[in-house]
Scaffold this active site. Structure first.
Site, PDB file in Angstrom:
ATOM      1  N   SER A  99       0.843  -1.202   0.000  1.00  0.00           N
ATOM      2  CA  SER A  99       0.000   0.000   0.000  1.00  0.00           C
ATOM      3  C   SER A  99       0.882   1.258   0.000  1.00  0.00           C
ATOM      4  O   SER A  99       1.701   1.429  -0.895  1.00  0.00           O
ATOM      5  CB  SER A  99      -0.960  -0.052   1.191  1.00  0.00           C
ATOM      6  OG  SER A  99      -2.001   0.873   1.055  1.00  0.00           O
ATOM      7  N   ASP A 233      -9.830  -5.783  -3.824  1.00  0.00           N
ATOM      8  CA  ASP A 233      -9.273  -4.639  -3.098  1.00  0.00           C
ATOM      9  C   ASP A 233     -10.259  -3.475  -3.137  1.00  0.00           C
ATOM     10  O   ASP A 233     -10.630  -2.990  -4.205  1.00  0.00           O
ATOM     11  CB  ASP A 233      -7.945  -4.218  -3.738  1.00  0.00           C
ATOM     12  CG  ASP A 233      -7.131  -3.283  -2.860  1.00  0.00           C
ATOM     13  OD1 ASP A 233      -7.719  -2.526  -2.070  1.00  0.00           O
ATOM     14  OD2 ASP A 233      -5.888  -3.307  -2.979  1.00  0.00           O
ATOM     15  N   HIS A 260      -7.270  -6.080   0.096  1.00  0.00           N
ATOM     16  CA  HIS A 260      -6.138  -5.166   0.097  1.00  0.00           C
ATOM     17  C   HIS A 260      -4.899  -5.761   0.752  1.00  0.00           C
ATOM     18  O   HIS A 260      -3.819  -5.181   0.682  1.00  0.00           O
ATOM     19  CB  HIS A 260      -6.536  -3.873   0.825  1.00  0.00           C
ATOM     20  CG  HIS A 260      -5.540  -2.775   0.713  1.00  0.00           C
ATOM     21  ND1 HIS A 260      -5.123  -2.252  -0.500  1.00  0.00           N
ATOM     22  CD2 HIS A 260      -4.846  -2.076   1.665  1.00  0.00           C
ATOM     23  CE1 HIS A 260      -4.237  -1.294  -0.300  1.00  0.00           C
ATOM     24  NE2 HIS A 260      -4.042  -1.171   1.000  1.00  0.00           N
TER      25      HIS A 260
END
Length: 316
Positions: A99, A233, A260
């Protein structure tokens, strides 16, 4: 018995940095995402440490690291990773970022190519503008006050329990809410809230991410890059994985049954994928002349010719 990774501490530039390390062999630097900490890698640290030296820090402003009023830019975090590695006596790494940590990983490779052997990007930021409204809201005026109210002690247990209950429903849109519950708890600390707001303000605004690496992805031709995503996600769209493929990033994998956090949804498969990627791809060797030539040319070769059809991400 698998190697263990106890939390350790080191002071860098006057601030305490927490990190976990385990194993021996080629070095892997694991960089967590926004408002998370090194524990996000708990399921994969020990099995990776059977083959590698694994280093997983808590970024400044996160976890057990200090949370000062300091530099929370991508460049600042990349510098901090270099300094931590230098203190630990590690010269080169394969850097793995999740991320926001993927943005840090790309920035590290861009600033310090001589110390980067390979890059693994997991549901990464920095490959497109789109991002969940929940994160974009953190950049709005008054968001600090709203967060303080939302994480107030009287109702914190009820919100946390509700998020975890929704995570257990099995619905794809709620599968990551267990991790959101941990992030919600972390946001209750004023220092963490300030750090997260400063961090988000450096890379995005209410419209989405304005700092991306898409203008520099041509440099990925100089080192092996693996991109991993979850089909479900809800934070950063899986469509960015296709962007990665179209920008010549070498190997793109998509987990169908994942959100995610693919490294948490499928830890064994993730470990096997990373291990094979490292074994199958010799480390990049920094050559100043090659970097100079690539930077001078930029992506003009791509812009002035008909681009090839983007490769399709492998679905797992």
């Amino acid at each position: 018995m698998m190697p263990t990774a106890e939390l350790q501490y080191v002071v860098v530039h006057g601030y305490r940095r927490a990190y976990r390390t385990a194993g021996t062999g080629p070095a892997l630097l694991l960089v967590h995402g926004l408002a998370c900490d090194s524990s996000t890698w708990d399921e994969v640290i020990a099995p990776l440490a059977e083959h590698f030296t694994v280093i997983a820090p808590d970024l400044l402003g996160h976890g057990e690291s200090d949370k000062p009023d300091a530099d929370y830019s991508l460049g600042g975090y990349a510098n901090a990773m270099r300094d931590l590695l230098t203190i630990l006596g590690v010269d080169k790494v394969t850097v793995i970022g999740h991320s926001f940590g993927g943005g840090v990983a790309m920035q590290f490779a861009y600033q310090f190519p001589e110390r980067t052997e390979r890059v693994v990007l997991v549901s990464t930021g920095g490959l497109g503008r789109e991002v969940t409204p929940m994160i974009r809201m953190l950049t709005l005026p008054g968001s600090g006050t709203m967060l303080a109210v939302a994480t107030a002690k009287p109702w914190r247990p009820f919100v946390r329990t509700g998020l975890r209950a929704l995570a257990g429903t099995g619905w794809s849109v709620t599968r990551d809410l267990g991790e959101v519950a941990r992030i919600y708890d972390a946001m209750a600390e004023p220092g963490a809230r300030n750090a997260i707001r400063r961090l988000t303000g450096n890379v995005l605004d209410w419209r989405g991410q304005f700092v991306t690496m898409t203008d520099r992805t041509y440099l990925a031709q100089l080192m092996p890059v693996l991109v991993v995503w979850g089909r479900q996600d809800q934070v950063i769209p899986v469509a960015h994985a296709a962007h990665a493929a179209s920008h010549s990033l070498s190997d793109v994998r998509v987990f169908d049954d994942s959100g995610h956090f693919p490294h948490k949804d499928h830890p064994a498969e993730f470990v096997a994928m990373v291990t094979a990627f490292v074994q199958d791809n010799p480390p990049a060797i920094y050559h100043r002349g090659k970097w100079r030539a690539m930077l001078r040319r930029g992506d003009q070769a791509v812009l002035t010719t008909v681009p090839p059809a983007p490769s399709s991400p492998a679905v797992l």
